[in-house]
Design a protein around this motif. Structure first.
Motif, PDB file in Angstrom:
ATOM      1  N   ASN A 175      -8.723  19.802  -3.627  1.00 12.17           N
ATOM      2  CA  ASN A 175      -8.374  21.195  -2.964  1.00 12.17           C
ATOM      3  C   ASN A 175      -7.118  21.041  -2.285  1.00 12.17           C
ATOM      4  OD1 ASN A 175     -10.560  22.034  -4.225  1.00 12.17           O
ATOM      5  ND2 ASN A 175     -11.955  21.715  -2.577  1.00 12.17           N
ATOM      6  N   ASP A 176      -7.014  20.147  -1.514  1.00 12.42           N
ATOM      7  CA  ASP A 176      -5.589  20.112  -0.705  1.00 12.42           C
ATOM      8  C   ASP A 176      -4.300  19.710  -1.519  1.00 12.42           C
ATOM      9  OD1 ASP A 176      -6.674  20.530   1.880  1.00 12.42           O
ATOM     10  OD2 ASP A 176      -6.979  18.795   2.318  1.00 12.42           O
ATOM     11  N   TRP A 177      -4.656  18.826  -2.357  1.00 11.57           N
ATOM     12  CA  TRP A 177      -3.472  18.301  -3.248  1.00 11.57           C
ATOM     13  C   TRP A 177      -2.853  19.158  -4.248  1.00 11.57           C
ATOM     14  CZ3 TRP A 177      -6.169  13.386  -4.930  1.00 11.57           C
ATOM     15  CH2 TRP A 177      -6.716  12.370  -3.680  1.00 11.57           C
ATOM     16  N   MET A 178      -3.707  20.162  -4.956  1.00 11.15           N
ATOM     17  CA  MET A 178      -3.193  20.747  -6.195  1.00 11.15           C
ATOM     18  C   MET A 178      -2.195  21.736  -5.521  1.00 11.15           C
ATOM     19  SD  MET A 178      -4.647  19.021  -8.651  1.00 11.15           S
ATOM     20  CE  MET A 178      -3.800  20.206  -9.823  1.00 11.15           C
ATOM     21  N   PRO A 179      -2.469  22.635  -4.556  1.00 11.64           N
ATOM     22  CA  PRO A 179      -1.622  23.549  -4.225  1.00 11.64           C
ATOM     23  C   PRO A 179      -0.066  23.064  -3.908  1.00 11.64           C
ATOM     24  CG  PRO A 179      -3.525  23.985  -3.044  1.00 11.64           C
ATOM     25  CD  PRO A 179      -3.492  22.488  -3.510  1.00 11.64           C
ATOM     26  N   MET A 180      -0.025  21.796  -3.575  1.00 11.71           N
ATOM     27  CA  MET A 180       1.188  21.197  -3.251  1.00 11.71           C
ATOM     28  C   MET A 180       2.026  20.818  -4.332  1.00 11.71           C
ATOM     29  SD  MET A 180       0.780  20.978   0.049  1.00 11.71           S
ATOM     30  CE  MET A 180       2.331  20.481   0.439  1.00 11.71           C
ATOM     31  N   PHE A 181       1.432  20.754  -5.827  1.00 13.01           N
ATOM     32  CA  PHE A 181       2.265  20.190  -6.898  1.00 13.01           C
ATOM     33  C   PHE A 181       3.525  21.019  -7.052  1.00 13.01           C
ATOM     34  CE2 PHE A 181      -1.372  17.127  -7.403  1.00 13.01           C
ATOM     35  CZ  PHE A 181      -0.537  16.156  -7.590  1.00 13.01           C
ATOM     36  N   PHE A 207       7.124  12.637  -0.003  1.00 11.28           N
ATOM     37  CA  PHE A 207       6.431  14.050  -0.026  1.00 11.28           C
ATOM     38  C   PHE A 207       5.129  14.273   0.363  1.00 11.28           C
ATOM     39  CE2 PHE A 207       4.108  17.107  -2.429  1.00 11.28           C
ATOM     40  CZ  PHE A 207       4.882  18.052  -2.362  1.00 11.28           C
ATOM     41  N   TRP A 208       4.379  13.076   0.129  1.00 11.22           N
ATOM     42  CA  TRP A 208       2.956  12.975   0.737  1.00 11.22           C
ATOM     43  C   TRP A 208       2.936  12.974   2.252  1.00 11.22           C
ATOM     44  CZ3 TRP A 208       0.409  15.943  -2.334  1.00 11.22           C
ATOM     45  CH2 TRP A 208       0.333  15.810  -3.641  1.00 11.22           C
ATOM     46  N   THR A 209       4.009  12.177   2.690  1.00 10.02           N
ATOM     47  CA  THR A 209       3.913  11.887   4.113  1.00 10.02           C
ATOM     48  C   THR A 209       4.149  12.992   4.932  1.00 10.02           C
ATOM     49  OG1 THR A 209       4.556   9.763   3.916  1.00 10.02           O
ATOM     50  CG2 THR A 209       5.122  10.341   5.921  1.00 10.02           C
ATOM     51  N   THR A 210       5.302  13.724   4.292  1.00 11.17           N
ATOM     52  CA  THR A 210       5.797  15.163   4.871  1.00 11.17           C
ATOM     53  C   THR A 210       4.265  16.093   4.770  1.00 11.17           C
ATOM     54  OG1 THR A 210       7.900  14.847   4.323  1.00 11.17           O
ATOM     55  CG2 THR A 210       7.239  17.180   4.744  1.00 11.17           C
ATOM     56  N   ALA A 211       3.906  16.181   3.600  1.00 13.40           N
ATOM     57  CA  ALA A 211       2.507  17.152   3.450  1.00 13.40           C
ATOM     58  C   ALA A 211       1.553  16.664   4.406  1.00 13.40           C
ATOM     59  CB  ALA A 211       2.167  16.901   2.037  1.00 13.40           C
ATOM     60  N   GLY A 212       1.257  15.583   4.664  1.00  8.69           N
ATOM     61  CA  GLY A 212       0.431  15.092   5.842  1.00  8.69           C
ATOM     62  C   GLY A 212       0.664  15.481   7.264  1.00  8.69           C
ATOM     63  N   GLY A 213       1.883  15.834   7.465  1.00  7.05           N
ATOM     64  CA  GLY A 213       2.356  16.476   8.765  1.00  7.05           C
ATOM     65  C   GLY A 213       3.081  15.444   9.475  1.00  7.05           C
ATOM     66  N   TYR A 215       0.784  -1.181   0.063  1.00  2.00           N
ATOM     67  CA  TYR A 215      -0.091   0.024   0.082  1.00  2.00           C
ATOM     68  C   TYR A 215       0.890   1.332  -0.131  1.00  2.00           C
ATOM     69  CZ  TYR A 215      -2.860   3.832   1.687  1.00  2.00           C
ATOM     70  OH  TYR A 215      -3.303   5.110   2.039  1.00  2.00           O
ATOM     71  N   HIS A 216       0.697   2.207  -0.725  1.00  6.47           N
ATOM     72  CA  HIS A 216       1.513   3.414  -1.056  1.00  6.47           C
ATOM     73  C   HIS A 216       0.548   4.453  -0.496  1.00  6.47           C
ATOM     74  CE1 HIS A 216       1.454   7.156  -3.492  1.00  6.47           C
ATOM     75  NE2 HIS A 216       2.743   6.986  -3.550  1.00  6.47           N
ATOM     76  N   ASN A 217       1.060   5.278   0.532  1.00  8.30           N
ATOM     77  CA  ASN A 217       0.097   6.245   1.053  1.00  8.30           C
ATOM     78  C   ASN A 217       0.346   7.703   0.085  1.00  8.30           C
ATOM     79  OD1 ASN A 217       3.285   6.732   2.356  1.00  8.30           O
ATOM     80  ND2 ASN A 217       2.206   8.574   2.747  1.00  8.30           N
ATOM     81  N   HIS A 218      -0.686   8.353   0.355  1.00  8.36           N
ATOM     82  CA  HIS A 218      -0.682   9.743   0.183  1.00  8.36           C
ATOM     83  C   HIS A 218      -0.834  10.563   1.332  1.00  8.36           C
ATOM     84  CE1 HIS A 218      -1.763   8.480  -4.218  1.00  8.36           C
ATOM     85  NE2 HIS A 218      -1.212   9.810  -4.654  1.00  8.36           N
ATOM     86  N   GLY A 219      -1.203  11.795   1.198  1.00  3.91           N
ATOM     87  CA  GLY A 219      -1.211  12.502   2.506  1.00  3.91           C
ATOM     88  C   GLY A 219      -2.287  12.445   3.453  1.00  3.91           C
ATOM     89  N   TYR A 220      -3.420  11.850   2.814  1.00  6.16           N
ATOM     90  CA  TYR A 220      -4.628  11.707   3.698  1.00  6.16           C
ATOM     91  C   TYR A 220      -4.479  10.420   4.939  1.00  6.16           C
ATOM     92  CZ  TYR A 220      -5.451   7.784   0.395  1.00  6.16           C
ATOM     93  OH  TYR A 220      -5.142   6.960  -0.513  1.00  6.16           O
ATOM     94  N   GLY A 221      -5.251  10.481   5.752  1.00  9.82           N
ATOM     95  CA  GLY A 221      -5.039   9.626   6.881  1.00  9.82           C
ATOM     96  C   GLY A 221      -3.753   9.718   7.434  1.00  9.82           C
ATOM     97  N   ILE A 222      -3.154  10.636   7.595  1.00  9.29           N
ATOM     98  CA  ILE A 222      -1.902  10.962   8.474  1.00  9.29           C
ATOM     99  C   ILE A 222      -2.265  11.951   9.574  1.00  9.29           C
ATOM    100  CG2 ILE A 222       0.375  11.880   8.464  1.00  9.29           C
ATOM    101  CD1 ILE A 222       0.738  10.864   5.609  1.00  9.29           C
ATOM    102  N   LYS A 223      -3.333  12.914   9.380  1.00 13.17           N
ATOM    103  CA  LYS A 223      -3.436  13.609  10.421  1.00 13.17           C
ATOM    104  C   LYS A 223      -4.526  12.954  11.378  1.00 13.17           C
ATOM    105  CE  LYS A 223      -2.340  18.292   8.398  1.00 13.17           C
ATOM    106  NZ  LYS A 223      -2.706  19.561   8.167  1.00 13.17           N
TER     107      LYS A 223
END
Length: 320
Positions: free
Chosen positions: A261-267, A219-225, A184-192
């Motif tokens: 809405n959360d992802w796009m500003p991060m690209f 990258f997404w792990t960091t973006a998720g906090g 399983y590859h994580n994105h940034g959701y589910g971390i907060k």
């Protein structure tokens, strides 16, 4: 005084001992070829327009391992339709084998001295068509079949994440029967935290370590906090793959990372390895300590790939 015969005898004994001690293993490891990989979603448009040219470019840049992305001919129809719409929006049309068979792709990789230890595919295919996925994986040499994202409608509540963990265990068992492994590859959701619990940790804590493996996107792990090194340390030997890219400056999602809405500003913050603020050297060092096996550069739909990807290769060369 040591005679010539005694010297030769002792030298022979030392050589024999070295061959059967960990020292020999260490020396063998030092001679292993650099196996830097890349997730092909880095260049989907190029592959859609000129597949052979894209593979040739990646080979010339020094990439040795490719991670594919679906959907594939055997993928669920829902995944194919969803990807068709996304592709049009993003400006490309291809995925999977880009109009070729698995056998044809394997020959192309062989001709370029490349392998494909893993692939991304959708949840429905993993749940309902593991047989076809396993067959293709054996042709192409995939060791890991990885889910890149949990569908939105299956991660709305903590109970959803608990059900996903149960589903992952079943997928892992099904993959094992096919002689492959599920990741399983994580994105940034589910971390907060959600209602006091971290959903990603629910998945990690409620899945069988022998059946469910993980691919960390730093990258997404960091973006998720979260701190990638802390997760690698806490869940030692669960992570088997990394997605590597850098972040121009450390930032977190404005929200929970659950939608566009959360992802796009991060690209716009994505950067070639070594060109940003992430501690890539520390992350890779820890990853090697805790059992990570494959390191894939992933610079999503990167602009100017010949230059941007080369910067990542130059930085990571010798560190993997």
């Amino acid at each position: 005084m040591t005679t010539r015969r005694e010297f030769l005898k002792n030298t022979s004994l030392l050589a024999t001992a070295a061959a059967i001690t960990p020292f020999a293993n260490i020396m063998a490891e030092l001679k292993q070829e650099n196996k830097l990989g890349i997730q092909l979603f880095s260049i989907p448009k190029m592959l859609s327009e000129d597949y052979m040219g894209g593979i040739k470019m990646l080979s010339e840049l020094g990439f040795k391992e490719l991670e594919l992305f679906g959907p594939f001919p055997f993928s669920a129809e829902k995944a194919k339709k969803s990807w068709e719409g996304a592709g049009k929006m993003l400006g490309f049309s291809g995925s999977g084998y880009f109009g070729r068979t698995a056998q044809e792709v394997k020959k192309i990789l062989d001709d370029h001295g490349m392998t494909s230890p893993g692939t991304h595919t959708d949840l429905e295919t993993l749940e309902t068509n593991m047989g076809a996925l396993g067959e293709a994986s054996h042709i192409l040499g995939h060791k890991y079949v990885t889910l890149p994202a949990i569908p939105d409608d299956r991660r709305k509540t903590l109970d959803d994440y608990k059900r996903i963990a149960d589903s992952f265990n079943k997928i892992g068992e099904s993959a094992k029967k096919q002689g492959i492994k599920f990741g399983y590859h994580n994105h940034g959701y589910g971390i907060k935290p959600m209602n006091g619990q971290v959903p990603l940790q629910i998945i990690l804590d409620n899945t069988d370590p022998n059946l469910v493996f993980f691919e960390m996107d730093i990258f997404w792990t960091t973006a998720g906090g979260a701190d990638p090194i802390e997760y690698l340390t806490k869940y030692s030997n669960r992570y088997k793959m990394l997605h590597l890219k850098d972040m121009k400056e450390k930032k977190q999602f404005a929200g929970d990372g659950g939608g566009m809405n959360d992802w796009m500003p991060m690209f716009s913050l994505m950067a070639s390895a070594g060109d940003g603020a992430l501690d890539l050297q520390g992350i890779v060092k820890k990853a090697k300590e805790v059992g990570v096996e494959h390191y894939f550069v992933e610079q999503d739909m990167v602009q100017g790939p010949e230059v941007a990807l080369k910067r990542s290769v130059d930085y990571l060369k010798g560190k993997i």
